[in-house]
Design a protein around this motif. Structure first.
Motif: not given
Length: 81
Positions: A15-27, A29-35
């Motif tokens: 569960t933690l691995a899946v949440e960590d992977a999702q958090r990385n994807v979200d980060e 995406r947010a970085k790309a949007e800020r760019e």
């Protein structure tokens, strides 16, 4: 009993691995949007900086930059004090 605990621990790790992977994807995406937002803002700033108004603004002495035409009627009126 030990197998139950080991199974629970493994599920928690998964569960933690899946949440960590999702958090990385979200980060990412947010970085790309800020760019993208940064690029759009820079493009607008460059367009505004190249207008005749901004060129005139840059040539004026700093004290003259705040003397806007819409304030001329207020300055033309006599003071009552």
């Amino acid at each position: 009993m030990l197998e139950d605990i080991a199974g629970a621990v493994l599920r928690e790790i998964e569960t933690l691995a899946v949440e960590d992977a999702q958090r990385n994807v979200d980060e990412e995406r947010a970085k790309a949007e800020r760019e993208v937002c940064w690029q759009v803002a820079m493009k607008k700033a460059k367009e505004l900086a190249s207008t005749p108004w901004s060129a005139d603004w840059k040539r004026r002495p700093w004290k003259m930059r705040w003397r806007w035409p819409q304030h001329a009627p207020m300055r033309a009126e006599p003071r009552t004090r």
